[in-house]
Structure formats: structure tokens, C-alpha cells
Design an enzyme around this catalytic site. Structure first.
Site, PDB file in Angstrom:
ATOM      1  N   LYS A 283     -10.331  -0.460  10.681  1.00 24.97           N
ATOM      2  CA  LYS A 283     -10.518  -1.674   9.880  1.00 24.97           C
ATOM      3  C   LYS A 283     -10.797  -2.875  10.784  1.00 24.97           C
ATOM      4  CE  LYS A 283      -7.155  -0.090   6.437  1.00 24.97           C
ATOM      5  NZ  LYS A 283      -7.902   0.490   5.337  1.00 24.97           N
TER       6      LYS A 283
ATOM      7  N   CYS B  11      -4.895   2.627  -3.491  1.00 24.68           N
ATOM      8  CA  CYS B  11      -3.627   3.131  -2.928  1.00 24.68           C
ATOM      9  C   CYS B  11      -2.523   2.103  -3.098  1.00 24.68           C
ATOM     10  CB  CYS B  11      -3.772   3.525  -1.462  1.00 24.68           C
ATOM     11  SG  CYS B  11      -4.949   4.834  -1.204  1.00 24.68           S
TER      12      CYS B  11
ATOM     13  N   HIS C 275       0.870  -1.183   0.000  1.00 27.77           N
ATOM     14  CA  HIS C 275       0.000   0.000   0.000  1.00 27.77           C
ATOM     15  C   HIS C 275       0.910   1.238   0.000  1.00 27.77           C
ATOM     16  CE1 HIS C 275      -2.655   3.028   1.928  1.00 27.77           C
ATOM     17  NE2 HIS C 275      -3.675   2.288   1.535  1.00 27.77           N
TER      18      HIS C 275
ATOM     19  N   ASP D  48       3.215  -4.462   8.090  1.00 26.59           N
ATOM     20  CA  ASP D  48       2.012  -3.645   7.931  1.00 26.59           C
ATOM     21  C   ASP D  48       0.817  -4.589   8.070  1.00 26.59           C
ATOM     22  OD1 ASP D  48      -0.255  -2.440   6.963  1.00 26.59           O
ATOM     23  OD2 ASP D  48       0.667  -1.626   5.163  1.00 26.59           O
TER      24      ASP D  48
ATOM     25  N   GLN E  32      -4.447  -4.996   7.010  1.00 25.32           N
ATOM     26  CA  GLN E  32      -5.473  -5.912   6.493  1.00 25.32           C
ATOM     27  C   GLN E  32      -5.427  -7.279   7.171  1.00 25.32           C
ATOM     28  OE1 GLN E  32      -7.840  -4.925   4.645  1.00 25.32           O
ATOM     29  NE2 GLN E  32      -7.019  -3.006   3.841  1.00 25.32           N
TER      30      GLN E  32
HETATM   31  N1  7TS Z   1      -1.611  -0.630   4.721  1.00 23.81           N
HETATM   32  C1  7TS Z   1      -2.539  -1.399   4.129  1.00 23.81           C
HETATM   33  C2  7TS Z   1      -2.192  -2.797   3.704  1.00 23.81           C
HETATM   34  C3  7TS Z   1      -3.825  -0.877   3.935  1.00 23.81           C
HETATM   35  O1  7TS Z   1      -4.749  -1.653   3.358  1.00 23.81           O
HETATM   36  C4  7TS Z   1      -4.124   0.430   4.349  1.00 23.81           C
HETATM   37  C5  7TS Z   1      -5.468   1.059   4.092  1.00 23.81           C
HETATM   38  C6  7TS Z   1      -3.118   1.179   4.978  1.00 23.81           C
HETATM   39  C7  7TS Z   1      -1.870   0.608   5.147  1.00 23.81           C
HETATM   40  C8  7TS Z   1      -3.369   2.528   5.530  1.00 23.81           C
HETATM   41  O2  7TS Z   1      -4.241   2.459   6.603  1.00 23.81           O
HETATM   42  P1  7TS Z   1      -4.806   3.791   7.282  1.00 23.81           P
HETATM   43  O3  7TS Z   1      -5.824   3.305   8.230  1.00 23.81           O
HETATM   44  O4  7TS Z   1      -3.661   4.462   7.930  1.00 23.81           O
HETATM   45  O5  7TS Z   1      -5.382   4.598   6.158  1.00 23.81           O
HETATM   46  N2  7TS Z   1      -6.156   0.487   3.017  1.00 23.81           N
HETATM   47  C9  7TS Z   1      -7.272   0.992   2.440  1.00 23.81           C
HETATM   48  C10 7TS Z   1      -7.949   0.327   1.432  1.00 23.81           C
HETATM   49  O6  7TS Z   1      -7.617  -0.747   0.956  1.00 23.81           O
HETATM   50  N3  7TS Z   1      -9.013   1.054   1.056  1.00 23.81           N
HETATM   51  O7  7TS Z   1      -9.048   2.172   1.810  1.00 23.81           O
HETATM   52  C11 7TS Z   1      -7.962   2.134   2.678  1.00 23.81           C
END
Ligand code: 7TS
Length: 426
Positions: free
Chosen positions: A246, A384, A143, A220, A223
Site C-alpha cells: 500500500k 474487510c 479492518h 494499525d 492506511q
Molecule cells: N488494516 C487496514 C486498516 C487495512 O486497510 C488493511 C488492508 C489491512 C489491515 C490488511 O493489510 P494486508 O496488507 O495485510 O492485507 N486493506 C485493504 C483494503 O481496504 N482493500 O484491500 C485491502
């Protein structure tokens, strides 16, 4: 009863019956008020859980309770409400410690989310250590949040970003990864589960390979934490990042787990209140862990809400939920495969919760828009993860992503929606 996962177009499991393994998603749905919504006159089918997950009533109640009965700042008031808030805030830290299997609460840092957690490590761990000619190793399925902070670090230090390739199924090429581990590698940063492909990476193996060369590893877990049981001590990762939103918790809150040994050595990321022990104009000394990394008034309600989400997940049972989600994904995959001109992007053997696809000749945004008219929420775009789109030579994908409250009937609705998209474009 037709078990989910059976390759058939006949009606699958009736919603009132528990799925195989005794997991009763229909019962679980009662805990999520939003799932009763109608969208465009149709029952909401929420399949955008990888972007953010919905919140159970216990999380909403915890937020409300905080604001209604104990809204005070933490760690600084002598009064009753501040003590209540501080107690609940720190209890959440202990819940997260248990959830991750961390050794000590001082290894649990509250941050805004995965993105902030990774930036914290890039700044406080990366900057003091990474020099010109050094290398940071990531993978081709990251990501942007696990690419750009390292790119900036490399630009500022003269280090190089190395990228381990993936195969056409979206699996990491472990041999190639291992070859890219060099005496100059200062850190490996890798997703546990890819948000664009659903691939579950063999992180334990990756960590072992890196540690053999004394290279620390950041995982990371954005997910993964909501969908797989995680134990940071068993994994032996050096850092683990995830987002509350999430994980069925509030937005604006997340966690960085770090081994105490590293966190002790690292300078603060942000400076201000709460992260200090004493301040004079000549010299400031920093607070102990974890407070050294929690400058300013934190997202107190968010932390308490996250604690409620973690409690909820442990009651549901993440291992059971994961098994159920896996069957749901298999069922959805099987059905999507039968649609001519549908191409699944991400066909790794080990996958979690994500079904990315394109329909020949139809832009994913059109797929998303038409599905929305049916009350079905999916994400369409590059997720992303633009390098993943480049790797598979697609501008974007439509992505259905599942949680344990989704049902085979919702998969059927998705498939019917996709048939409708095809009809409109035929
Ligand atoms: N890493 C992964 C693997 C992610 O899927 C996401 C967000 C992030 C980092 C960033 O997370 P945040 O909570 O700091 O924004 N992924 C997604 C997505 O797949 N659709 O919207 C956000």
C-alpha cells in the site's frame, strides 16, 4: 486555473499545471508505468489505492536489479552475492527505521504485511500475557485484520474483546473509548486511518490515554503510513504495523515496529532458520533482535523493493503529498455531494484518501462494474470491515481511494462515471 477543492462543476486544474502548493501530480505520474494503461479502451483511472498502490519505476528497477545481479540468500553466505544482498537488505531496514522515526533498527521487523504483523503481536505479546477476565480494546472501525486475531486470542484465553463505538460521521467517541479502558485492559489495538471510512484517528491522544493507565497500544498503520508522516517515537506507540504494497512497494512485505523493551521480552512467533543462535536437541537459544522474529528465508527482494519505495516517498515528500491528497479528497467529496441520492459513508472531520459511498437503490457492485467499463477502478464490497457496514446499515459501499498520482481530471471521470451509473439505472 481553478484550484482543486473549489466547489464547482466547471473544468478544474489543467493536468499540465501543478496543483496549489506546487505539487505536480502529472510529473509524478511519469514515474508509474502502469498509469499509462488503457482499460476497456479508456485511460486507466486507478482509484483503488487503499487496496494496493501502484509501483514507481524505481521499485520495479530495484526488484529487477536484485534478481539479475545479486540473487542470493541473506545473513548466511560468505560469497560476494550474498554479501551484496545482505547489505541491501539491511540498508532497507535502516531506511524504514528513518521513515518511521524508530530509535533502533532492531525495532524494525520485516513481516508479510499488516495482517502478519498484528498476528505476530497477538501471538507473541498476547498469549503469554492475556488471561481469563482480561480485556483487549479495539474500535468499531477496524479492518478484520485488527479484529479477528484479537478475537482468537480472547477465545483461547478467556479474555474479552471490547469495542469503542463511533458516531454517525465515523469518528471514534473518545469519551466512550476512555471509559472502556479498565484495569483489565491488556492492550489497545486501533487503526490510524480507517480503510472503509477514511477517518484519521487521534492516535496520539489515544496512546496518551492508554499509557496513563499503563496499557500498551498497537497502531494499525496500513492506511496511514502511505498517506501521513508517521513518527513512532513522537507517537510513543508500542507497536506500529504497515504493508509495503500500500506504500508503493512490493506485495508480500510489511513491517512491524515494536519497542525494543517489548520485543526483547516476547517469544518468537515462528521458528526455523535465521531466528536461532544455537540449536541442540536439548535446547535452542534465539537470535537477537530483529532476527528473532524473522524465521526462514525472508522476502529479500520485497525488502529491497520496500527500501526503494521508502526512498521514493521521501523524495516526493509525504507531507506535501498528504496536503495534495487532502485537496483531491475535498474536491471529490464536494462533487459527490452534489449528486442526488449519493450518500457518503464516512464524513469525519479528519479524513485521509478514502471516499466510500452508496447510491440510493443501486448495489455498489453494479456501481463498480459500470465504472470498470469506463476504465475506472474502485473497490465495491465490505472492505474487510463488515462491522462498519453493519454500523451504517449498508451491505457494502463503493470506495474510491486516492494517491498522490491521482488528478482532479480523474475525479471528474469518476463523477461522470457515477452519473452514467445513475442514468443506466434510472
Ligand atoms: N488494516 C487496514 C486498516 C487495512 O486497510 C488493511 C488492508 C489491512 C489491515 C490488511 O493489510 P494486508 O496488507 O495485510 O492485507 N486493506 C485493504 C483494503 O481496504 N482493500 O484491500 C485491502
Amino acid at each position: 486555473m481553478t484550484p482543486i477543492g473549489t466547489p464547482t462543476t466547471a473544468r478544474p486544474t489543467r493536468t499540465t499545471e501543478p496543483a496549489p502548493g506546487g505539487f505536480n501530480a502529472e510529473r509524478i505520474r511519469e514515474d508509474f508505468p502502469v498509469l499509462k494503461l488503457k482499460v476497456n479502451g479508456k485511460p486507466l483511472v486507478y482509484l483503488d489505492n487503499a487496496a494496493t498502490a501502484q509501483k514507481p519505476r524505481v521499485v520495479l528497477d530495484a526488484l529487477r536489479k536484485f534478481y539479475e545481479t545479486e540473487c542470493a540468500n541473506v545473513h548466511r553466505g560468505l560469497h560476494w552475492m550474498s554479501e551484496e544482498a545482505t547489505r541491501d537488505y539491511e540498508e532497507s531496514r535502516e531506511k524504514v527505521r528513518q521513515f518511521l522515526g524508530a530509535a533502533d533498527v532492531k525495532e524494525v521487523i520485516f513481516v508479510r504485511g499488516t495482517t502478519e504483523a498484528i498476528n505476530l503481536v497477538a501471538h507473541s505479546f498476547g498469549r503469554p500475557r492475556v488471561r481469563a477476565g482480561d480485556e483487549i480494546l479495539i474500535t468499531a472501525m477496524e479492518h478484520h485484520s485488527n479484529i479477528v486475531p484479537w478475537q482468537i486470542l480472547c477465545e483461547q484465553s478467556g479474555a474479552q474483546l471490547r469495542v469503542a463505538p463511533i458516531n454517525d460521521d465515523g469518528e471514534l467517541l473518545l469519551d466512550e473509548f476512555e471509559k472502556l479502558l479498565s484495569p483489565r485492559t491488556r492492550l489497545v489495538a486501533v487503526s490510524h486511518v480507517s480503510n472503509a471510512l477514511g477517518t484519521v484517528n487521534p492516535v496520539a491522544q489515544i496512546i496518551e490515554m492508554a499509557h496513563r493507565r499503563k496499557v500498551p497500544v498497537l497502531v494499525d498503520g496500513a492506511q496511514a503510513a502511505p498517506h501521513l508522516p508517521v513518527n513512532v517515537r513522537e507517537l510513543d506507540c508500542d507497536f506500529y504495523a504497515f504493508s509495503g504494497h500500500k506504500l508503493f512497494g512490493p506485495t508480500g512485505i510489511g513491517v512491524l515496529y515494536g519497542k525494543a523493551q517489548w520485543l526483547e521480552e516476547m517469544p518468537p512467533y515462528q521458528a526455523g532458520g535465521d531466528m536461532i543462535r544455537s540449536v541442540t536437541f536439548e535446547k535452542t537459544t534465539y537470535n537477537s533482535l530483529p532476527y528473532k522474529f524473522e524465521a526462514g528465508t525472508p522476502h529479500i527482494a520485497g525488502v529491497i523493493g520496500l527500501g526503494a519505495a521508502v526512498d521514493y516517498l521521501s523524495r516526493v515528500g509525504l507531507a506535501r503529498a498528504a496536503a495534495y491528497e487532502r485537496e483531491l479528497l475535498e474536491y471529490a467529496t464536494e462533487r459527490l455531494r452534489r449528486i442526488p441520492d449519493a450518500r457518503i459513508i464516512g464524513t469525519a472531520r479528519e479524513k485521509a484518501g478514502v471516499l466510500s459511498f452508496v447510491l440510493e437503490g443501486i448495489h455498489p457492485h453494479d456501481v463498480g462494474t459500470i465504472l470498470d467499463q469506463e476504465g475506472i477502478a474502485v473497490r465495491a464490497g465490505h472492505h474487510c470491515a463488515m462491522p462498519v457496514m453493519d454500523r451504517f446499515q449498508v451491505p457494502a459501499t463503493a470506495r474510491a481511494s486516492f494517491a498522490f498520482y491521482n488528478t482532479p481530471q480523474e475525479v471528474d471521470a469518476l463523477i461522470a462515471g457515477i452519473e452514467k451509473v445513475k442514468e443506466i439505472f434510472s
